[in-house]
Design a protein around this motif. Structure first.
Motif, PDB file in Angstrom:
ATOM      1  N   LEU A  24       9.149   3.608  11.348  1.00 47.29           N
ATOM      2  CA  LEU A  24       7.815   3.084  10.995  1.00 47.29           C
ATOM      3  C   LEU A  24       7.884   2.022   9.905  1.00 47.29           C
ATOM      4  N   VAL A  25       8.881   1.158   9.962  1.00 48.47           N
ATOM      5  CA  VAL A  25       9.141   0.200   8.885  1.00 48.47           C
ATOM      6  C   VAL A  25       9.155  -1.249   9.360  1.00 48.47           C
ATOM      7  N   VAL A  26       9.675  -1.517  10.558  1.00 45.43           N
ATOM      8  CA  VAL A  26       9.930  -2.910  10.970  1.00 45.43           C
ATOM      9  C   VAL A  26       8.678  -3.777  10.842  1.00 45.43           C
ATOM     10  N   THR A  53       0.822  -1.216   0.000  1.00 45.75           N
ATOM     11  CA  THR A  53       0.000   0.000   0.000  1.00 45.75           C
ATOM     12  C   THR A  53       0.856   1.266   0.000  1.00 45.75           C
ATOM     13  N   PHE A  54       2.196   1.095   0.031  1.00 41.95           N
ATOM     14  CA  PHE A  54       3.092   2.260  -0.032  1.00 41.95           C
ATOM     15  C   PHE A  54       3.627   2.487  -1.443  1.00 41.95           C
ATOM     16  N   ARG A  55       3.147   1.697  -2.424  1.00 43.06           N
ATOM     17  CA  ARG A  55       3.460   2.030  -3.829  1.00 43.06           C
ATOM     18  C   ARG A  55       2.444   3.095  -4.220  1.00 43.06           C
ATOM     19  N   ASP A  95      14.476   1.951   0.014  1.00 43.00           N
ATOM     20  CA  ASP A  95      13.053   1.625   0.173  1.00 43.00           C
ATOM     21  C   ASP A  95      12.642   0.779  -1.031  1.00 43.00           C
ATOM     22  N   PRO A  96      11.758  -0.223  -0.825  1.00 42.20           N
ATOM     23  CA  PRO A  96      11.318  -1.019  -1.975  1.00 42.20           C
ATOM     24  C   PRO A  96      10.285  -0.322  -2.854  1.00 42.20           C
ATOM     25  N   SER A  97       9.693   0.786  -2.388  1.00 45.03           N
ATOM     26  CA  SER A  97       8.656   1.478  -3.168  1.00 45.03           C
ATOM     27  C   SER A  97       9.307   2.455  -4.148  1.00 45.03           C
ATOM     28  N   GLY A 126      10.994  10.278   2.599  1.00 44.52           N
ATOM     29  CA  GLY A 126      12.251  10.889   3.035  1.00 44.52           C
ATOM     30  C   GLY A 126      12.258  11.754   4.283  1.00 44.52           C
ATOM     31  N   ALA A 127      11.284  11.592   5.184  1.00 45.47           N
ATOM     32  CA  ALA A 127      11.266  12.465   6.376  1.00 45.47           C
ATOM     33  C   ALA A 127      12.521  12.280   7.238  1.00 45.47           C
ATOM     34  N   LEU A 128      12.848  11.027   7.544  1.00 45.53           N
ATOM     35  CA  LEU A 128      14.031  10.774   8.379  1.00 45.53           C
ATOM     36  C   LEU A 128      15.308  11.053   7.584  1.00 45.53           C
TER      37      LEU A 128
HETATM   38  C1  LIG Z   1       4.945   3.912   7.164  1.00 48.67           C
HETATM   39  S1  LIG Z   1       6.066   4.031   5.857  1.00 48.67           S
HETATM   40  C2  LIG Z   1       7.452   4.854   6.631  1.00 48.67           C
HETATM   41  C3  LIG Z   1       8.245   5.687   5.664  1.00 48.67           C
HETATM   42  C4  LIG Z   1       9.288   6.610   6.277  1.00 48.67           C
HETATM   43  N1  LIG Z   1      10.293   5.861   6.994  1.00 48.67           N
HETATM   44  C5  LIG Z   1       8.650   7.640   7.175  1.00 48.67           C
HETATM   45  O1  LIG Z   1       8.952   7.680   8.356  1.00 48.67           O
HETATM   46  O2  LIG Z   1       7.828   8.416   6.667  1.00 48.67           O
HETATM   47  C6  LIG Z   1       6.668   2.382   5.687  1.00 48.67           C
HETATM   48  C7  LIG Z   1       7.741   2.254   4.639  1.00 48.67           C
HETATM   49  O3  LIG Z   1       8.318   0.950   4.698  1.00 48.67           O
HETATM   50  C8  LIG Z   1       8.623   0.564   3.384  1.00 48.67           C
HETATM   51  N2  LIG Z   1       8.790  -0.896   3.365  1.00 48.67           N
HETATM   52  C9  LIG Z   1       7.874  -1.862   3.207  1.00 48.67           C
HETATM   53  N3  LIG Z   1       8.448  -3.075   3.258  1.00 48.67           N
HETATM   54  C10 LIG Z   1       9.762  -2.863   3.477  1.00 48.67           C
HETATM   55  C11 LIG Z   1      10.894  -3.724   3.616  1.00 48.67           C
HETATM   56  N4  LIG Z   1      10.776  -5.045   3.553  1.00 48.67           N
HETATM   57  N5  LIG Z   1      12.105  -3.155   3.790  1.00 48.67           N
HETATM   58  C12 LIG Z   1      12.238  -1.818   3.861  1.00 48.67           C
HETATM   59  N6  LIG Z   1      11.190  -0.961   3.737  1.00 48.67           N
HETATM   60  C13 LIG Z   1       9.986  -1.477   3.550  1.00 48.67           C
HETATM   61  C14 LIG Z   1       7.452   1.082   2.570  1.00 48.67           C
HETATM   62  O4  LIG Z   1       7.718   1.120   1.191  1.00 48.67           O
HETATM   63  C15 LIG Z   1       7.258   2.449   3.195  1.00 48.67           C
HETATM   64  O5  LIG Z   1       8.041   3.422   2.576  1.00 48.67           O
END
Ligand SMILES: C[S@@+](CC[C@H](N)C(=O)[O-])C[C@H]1O[C@@H](n2cnc3c(N)ncnc32)[C@H](O)[C@@H]1O
Length: 272
Positions: free
Chosen positions: A116-118, A14-16, A76-78, A57-59
């Protein structure tokens, strides 16, 4: 640990999505959260860092502002989010890659951070081990995730409203239930399982302001993030009911308001 470490996480696809829609949804909290995470991690001047799962790119921007673009890389994969980060931060190396397979050599960075990624990683332990691998011995690996089940007000109220409007599908998609690593202490458990030492854990509390409820609601029907995807999947009548229930759960109207959001943060040191 009771549950398997490797699970198909909901919602990464959903992040594409458009960076603009993301910015108007959870991105509003990103800059404040990045400052808090950088402080929690103990990032110091002249450190070389990587932002894993950088999104738009916020961080990455917060790190580049403190350390200079030459000392920051991001992944990032998106593809749309990588393009947005590249456009916003010329000079930062931004690659299309998932945490589970980072295209950087061992010990490249002094610190690896993710915001916000793990909980979106397919295999969080591999992702965190990769963050540790690309960080030098003695360097820091730090992350934060939303407290979806508790005090991330925007999303907690959204899922409470969703469960009211469509109890079965709302309960099945509620990020407070389905997201792993987001309950208090879970991240620290993951950090230790990934071999990090001197693990620290704690809350980060941030806020965002809204002109009115419509300002808050407008990104959801675009389908960005798991909450937006749920909203977009509803038929018109259910979406209208969700809109009204959400406003009621938040207790807001057409006047400006502020919401607070809590994230859980973790930091650990790479073994020598
Ligand atoms: C909630 S967003 C956070 C984006 C950014 N770090 C921020 O703080 O705004 C989650 C992000 O995790 C990325 N993502 C999803 N699966 C991932 C993976 N396996 N490895 C790295 N990033 C991933 C998504 O594409 C998305 O950009």
């Amino acid at each position: 640990m009771a549950r398997s470490l490797v699970v198909a996480m909901p919602g990464a696809e959903t992040f594409r999505a458009s960076a603009d829609a993301y910015d108007r949804l959870v991105g509003r909290y990103g800059t404040q959260l990045a400052s808090a995470l950088i402080g929690f991690a103990g990032v110091k001047p002249r450190m070389c860092t990587v932002d894993v799962g950088c999104g738009p790119g916020a961080l990455t921007a917060a790190l580049a502002g403190r350390l200079g673009t030459a000392n920051v890389a991001a992944a990032d994969p998106s593809e749309p989010f990588v393009e947005a980060s590249r456009a916003r931060l010329p000079g930062v190396e931004v690659v299309v890659a998932a945490a589970e397979a980072l295209p950087f050599a061992d010990g490249t960075f002094d610190a690896a951070l993710s915001q916000l990624v793990v909980n979106f990683m397919r295999d969080a332990e591999t992702g965190v081990r990769e963050m540790a691998r690309v960080t030098r011995p003695g360097g820091v690996v730090a992350s934060c995730v939303w407290d979806y089940a508790g005090e991330m007000t925007l999303l907690r109220a959204f899922w409470d409203a969703a469960r009211e409007v469509d109890p079965e599908r709302g309960a099945a998609a509620d990020e407070g239930v389905v997201m792993r690593w987001c309950a208090e202490g879970e991240l620290a458990e993951l950090w230790r399982a990934a071999g990090l030492r001197s693990v620290r854990f704690g809350p980060l509390v941030v806020s965002a302001t809204y002109a009115d409820f419509q300002d808050l609601w407008s990104p959801f029907p675009t389908g960005v993030a798991p909450s937006g995807a749920f909203c977009k999947s509803l038929d018109e009548d259910h979406r209208a009911a969700l809109h009204d229930a959400y406003r009621r759960h938040l207790g807001v109207d057409d006047a400006p308001f502020e919401l607070t959001a809590r994230a859980w943060a973790v930091a650990g040191i790479v073994r020598r």
